[in-house]
Design an enzyme around this catalytic site. Structure first.
Site, PDB file in Angstrom:
ATOM      1  CD  GLU A   1      14.495  12.474  44.468  1.00  0.00           C
ATOM      2  OE1 GLU A   1      14.887  11.802  45.492  1.00  0.00           O
ATOM      3  OE2 GLU A   1      13.984  13.609  43.881  1.00  0.00           O
TER       4      GLU A   1
ATOM      5  CD  GLU B   1      14.221  19.516  47.648  1.00  0.00           C
ATOM      6  OE1 GLU B   1      14.349  17.725  47.643  1.00  0.00           O
ATOM      7  OE2 GLU B   1      13.839  19.614  46.607  1.00  0.00           O
TER       8      GLU B   1
HETATM    9  C1  BGC Z   1      12.643  17.936  43.896  1.00  0.00           C
HETATM   10  C2  BGC Z   1      12.246  17.195  42.511  1.00  0.00           C
HETATM   11  C3  BGC Z   1      12.286  18.570  42.056  1.00  0.00           C
HETATM   12  C4  BGC Z   1      13.950  18.627  41.787  1.00  0.00           C
HETATM   13  C5  BGC Z   1      14.200  19.969  40.321  1.00  0.00           C
HETATM   14  C6  BGC Z   1      14.528  17.912  43.440  1.00  0.00           C
HETATM   15  O1  BGC Z   1      15.255  18.362  44.785  1.00  0.00           O
HETATM   16  O2  BGC Z   1      12.589  16.412  44.341  1.00  0.00           O
HETATM   17  O3  BGC Z   1      11.400  16.235  42.282  1.00  0.00           O
HETATM   18  O4  BGC Z   1      11.402  18.618  40.455  1.00  0.00           O
HETATM   19  O5  BGC Z   1      14.383  18.876  42.379  1.00  0.00           O
HETATM   20  O6  BGC Z   1      15.463  19.855  39.816  1.00  0.00           O
END
Ligand code: BGC
Length: 863
Positions: free
Chosen positions: A735, A461
């Site tokens: 996260e 990502e």
């Molecule tokens: C990311 C986030 C992001 C989110 C949005 C994720 O995959 O890692 O931090 O803001 O998606 O929904």
């Protein structure tokens, strides 16, 4: 001139947001600070001298002062000095000179062509060209960029110390061109310029669904370079440029991918390939290609190696074949490994990077499909050193396979890489866990400010998620001088935003499906606003005004347009992403209705637009946004406030945002604060908020008189909580609150990163309210000194290098007293509100101490 007996001296003259060499602005704004021991010192006037001529006498300003001279032309150099006069009549001498040099400022300055090797995805190329220069100039400048990532070599030496140049921008519109001073590498006669080139972000896979869309920006990587020598008459002569004469060959780096890592076979590296003696028979001719991307100089700092971390421990890994090692660097970090090795030719060492162990075994689940694996095949015949060039990893542990002979931990180092921003903010207190948490926030920022502000640095990502920086930006602006990097990112945001669907979820945008949504899209407004507030840069508001008003007007249209209720209902929302009650597979379905969050954010955005338009003198807009704000606020109250004064989502984030963004009628604010405190207590002071509520909940508690509850929340060690993650071994911010669960197992969801800065956004409250150091006017022209000591801490302090100089605020309990100390930088003042008091007073520059009665008993009684 500076001398030891100074009363007043000017230090640190600088240009806006980056180093002064190779800049892209023809009228760079200037900032300096004054050092003096005269209490209360204020600048009355300053002289700015450019190239020996005093260009201007200005008043009290010393932050981002307009360039007073003629605009710089491409390649022009200028020497700037500043001297100041105080309101008390004191004078400084001239500052040390600042040498400023412009880059190539217009497309017409470029005489080079894009040259491209015919390499397929993940392969790398070496490009080279010999050239002669009879010129003895007093400066040689290499202007260089790529579609892909590059490293240049001149006559066998690597040019500069940057990593992953030219960084990632919205490549469809603009790509950064670097300018390097190569005077010391160039020689009279024959020279060779070489370029290593790889996919990087340009052609590599990006985003989790990248298998379907590998080459986002194009299927050919390419380079452009021009070496200019400044001639004695002040002109410039191009002695080498990329064109059809260039030749290329496949690089010894046989695979390079940001997500997956790098394979390098040292046996295949052509020795001396970037030196003039090298014979390039058998190399291929490059293709000259057309590309209409605009080349721009960098706005912020480049990515560099900023620290070397040693192996903390060599661990035994589970299944061992005798040659596999598991090493622990003691810190989840972002960068790559450098190895020093001596072994037989053809030996391959494999390095796999992971963030965590589960039951002592490396667990790569948080990387998803990113392989994060580097392989180095030895040339043999003596010691060799290697570090991958065109990848980075987020890791704390690495497995090492195939190491020849005895492994000495000193032979492996982690090179920490990120945008090389200056550190500007610090926090300390007497709770080691809280200090460690703050350290985790700093590491989270370092790891995720690598060219663009990203969500995470390790998995498939690593994208510029708008919502993540929208919540983290106040903390970021305190910890590091990130104004240049974020201004660059905002430039891309404006370029990528669309009139029909708004601001993309990620910038640069590589996602196919998206529609703008609240908080995430509101980054178009909240990020420039915070840069203005923290760095005093009003220019960012002017430059982004078109972008922010386009976004605001779009969501106003979505919310119902010109009359009646202003209410967002059908719009897609991420909501209070990842609150601890949200189901693992639906992070937007937490305790607070996502539309309540969206409509609260609409109010906040319109409130900021009203203030920004007024600041810029756009009175008509200011009036219009003020009316829209009032309408949105009334709609919010009608939709979400119940008859008994509670919110329809009876949840922590709902109250936190309603209080922090001032959405409630005055008489109901206290009710909301009381309810928030009740909810926080009934949750046992465990966290109940996601991305949106987390940075605000402690502020909302303090603003409604519940300081002790805010302290219980921040000092909570039972999960879910900030310190709970520290207790489970976190060295960065996670996260998910429960990324590692009570039994030590990892959260099974695919979206579980161990390095996401969003929940670290509470650090801004630590700085502003626990320590008590906040801006009261933009750029800390006036500080707000307002520490809120609470139960559980006996001291706290923060330091911040404001644009005016170092500011410090701290407090310490001493018997029944609290001693508050502050350092107020020259040319600023501070508005002070001491613990236990509700009145404030102003002080001038200098060191201050106050002793007050410890109000903790009163605070305790409130609980
Ligand atoms: C990311 C986030 C992001 C989110 C949005 C994720 O995959 O890692 O931090 O803001 O998606 O929904």
């Amino acid at each position: 001139m500076t001398d030891a007996t100074y009363e007043v001296r000017v230090l640190d003259v600088r240009i806006e947001h980056r180093d002064p060499f190779g800049i892209g602005t023809s009228r760079p704004r200037l900032t300096w600070r004054t050092d003096t021991y005269i209490d209360g010192w204020r600048q009355a006037a300053a002289d700015i001298e450019i190239d020996g001529a005093v260009s201007s006498r200005i008043g009290p300003g010393c932050v981002l002062v307009d360039w007073p001279g003629a605009p710089l032309r491409s390649r022009q150099r200028a020497t700037v000095r500043v001297r100041v006069t105080g309101t008390d009549g004191s004078h400084s001498g001239w500052s040390a000179p600042l040498e400023v040099e412009a880059a190539l400022l217009t497309p017409a300055d470029w005489r080079a062509e894009w040259v491209s090797p015919a390499v397929s995805m993940e392969q790398t190329a070496l490009l080279r060209c010999d050239f002669d220069t009879p010129i003895a100039g007093d400066g040689a400048r290499l202007h260089i960029s790529s579609l892909g990532v590059f490293e240049a070599e001149l006559n066998g030496s690597v040019v500069g110390d940057h990593v992953l140049d030219p960084g990632w921008t919205s490549y469809r519109s603009r790509v950064v061109a670097e300018t390097f001073d190569v005077t010391d590498l160039l020689r009279r006669g024959r020279n060779t310029l070489g370029i290593r080139l790889a996919d990087g972000w340009f052609r590599g896979r990006l985003g989790a669904d990248a298998a379907a869309h590998p080459a986002h920006y194009g299927d050919r990587i390419a380079a452009i370079a021009q070496l200019d020598v400044v001639t004695d008459d002040g002109g410039a002569s191009t002695v080498c440029r990329t064109d059809a004469r260039w030749r290329w060959i496949h690089g010894a780096t046989t695979r390079a991918s940001i997500y997956d890592g790098e394979d390098h076979d040292a046996r295949a590296e052509p020795a001396g390939w970037s030196r003039p003696e090298f014979d390039d028979t058998g190399w291929f001719d490059v293709d000259v290609i057309e590309h209409d991307v605009v080349l721009v100089p960098r706005l912020g700092p480049p990515v560099r190696r900023t620290e070397e971390v040693e192996v903390a421990e060599v661990l035994d890994s589970g299944p061992s074949d005798g040659s596999r090692l598991l090493v622990d660097f003691g810190q989840n970090l972002v960068g790559r490994l450098r190895l020093d090795v001596d072994g037989p030719r053809g030996t391959t060492i494999e390095l796999r990077h992971v963030e965590v162990l589960e039951s002592g075994v490396p667990n790569a689940a948080s990387l998803r499909s990113a392989e994060a694996t580097d392989r180095y095949t030895l040339r043999g015949g003596g010691p060799e050193r290697w570090e991958p060039r065109f990848t980075f990893h987020g890791f704390r542990y690495a497995t090492v396979d195939g190491w020849p002979g005895r492994f000495d931990p000193g032979d492996l180092r982690a090179e920490v890489c990120h945008s090389d921003m200056t550190r500007t903010g610090w926090f300390s207190c007497d709770d080691p866990l809280l200090e460690r948490f703050h350290e985790n926030v700093v590491w989270g920022m370092r790891g995720n400010f690598l060219s663009v502000p990203t969500d995470c640095p390790q998995r498939d990502e690593r994208l510029g998620w708008t919502g993540d920086i929208a919540v983290f930006v106040p903390t970021a602006c305190f910890l590091f001088d990130c104004a240049g990097m974020l201004r660059s990112w905002l430039t891309d945001l404006a370029l990528e935003q669309r009139d029909d669907i708004g601001v993309p979820w990620v910038v640069p945008n590589v996602l196919d499906q998206w529609i703008g949504c609240s908080v995430w899209g509101d980054a178009a407004v909240t990020v420039p606003w915070t840069i203005y507030d923290r760095f005093g840069d009003a220019g960012v508001l002017e430059d982004q005004y078109d972008s922010m008003s386009r976004w605001a007007d779009l969501i106003v249209g979505w919310a119902g347009g010109d009359d009646g209720d202003l209410h967002l209902e059908w719009v897609f929302q991420f909501g209070d992403w990842l609150d601890p009650t949200a189901p693992g597979d639906d992070p937007s379905a937490g305790a607070t209705d996502k539309h309540l969050v969206g409509n609260a954010a609409l109010c906040r955005t319109l409130d900021l637009m009203r203030r920004i338009a007024a600041l810029l003198g756009r009175d008509g807009d200011a009036e219009r946004y003020a009316q829209l704000h009032e309408r949105a606020r009334s709609s919010f109250v009608r939709s979400y406030l119940t008859a008994d004064g509670l919110l329809t989502s009876d949840a922590q984030t709902a109250y936190a945002i309603a209080i922090a963004w001032d959405l409630l009628p005055d008489d109901l604010r206290t009710v909301a604060g009381t309810r928030l405190a009740e909810l926080v207590r009934s949750a046992g002071h465990r966290i109940g908020t996601g991305f949106v509520g987390t940075p605000l909940v402690c502020d909302a508690l303090c603003d409604t008189g519940h300081v002790a509850d805010a302290y219980s929340l921040i000092l909570q060690t039972e999960a879910p909580s900030w310190l709970g993650t520290v207790g489970r071994g976190a060295t960065t911010v996670w996260e998910r609150w429960d990324a590692i669960r009570a039994d030590g197992s990892l959260h099974p969801a695919a979206m579980t990163s161990f390095n996401h800065y969003a929940f670290g956004a509470v650090a801004d409250w630590l700085h502003r309210s626990v320590a008590g150091l906040a801006p009261d006017q933009p750029g800390y022209r006036r500080l707000r000194v307002r520490p809120l000591p609470g139960p559980g801490l006996d001291r706290a302090a923060a330091q911040h290098d404001t644009p005016y100089g170092r500011a410090e605020v701290g407090w310490e309990r001493n018997g029944g007293h609290i001693r508050v100390s502050a350092v107020v930088p020259p040319n600023t003042t501070a508005r002070v509100e001491l613990p236990g008091s509700t009145t404030s007073f102003d002080v001038g520059a200098g060191r201050h101490h106050w002793d007050v009665q410890d109000p903790s008993r009163a605070v305790e009684a409130q609980r």
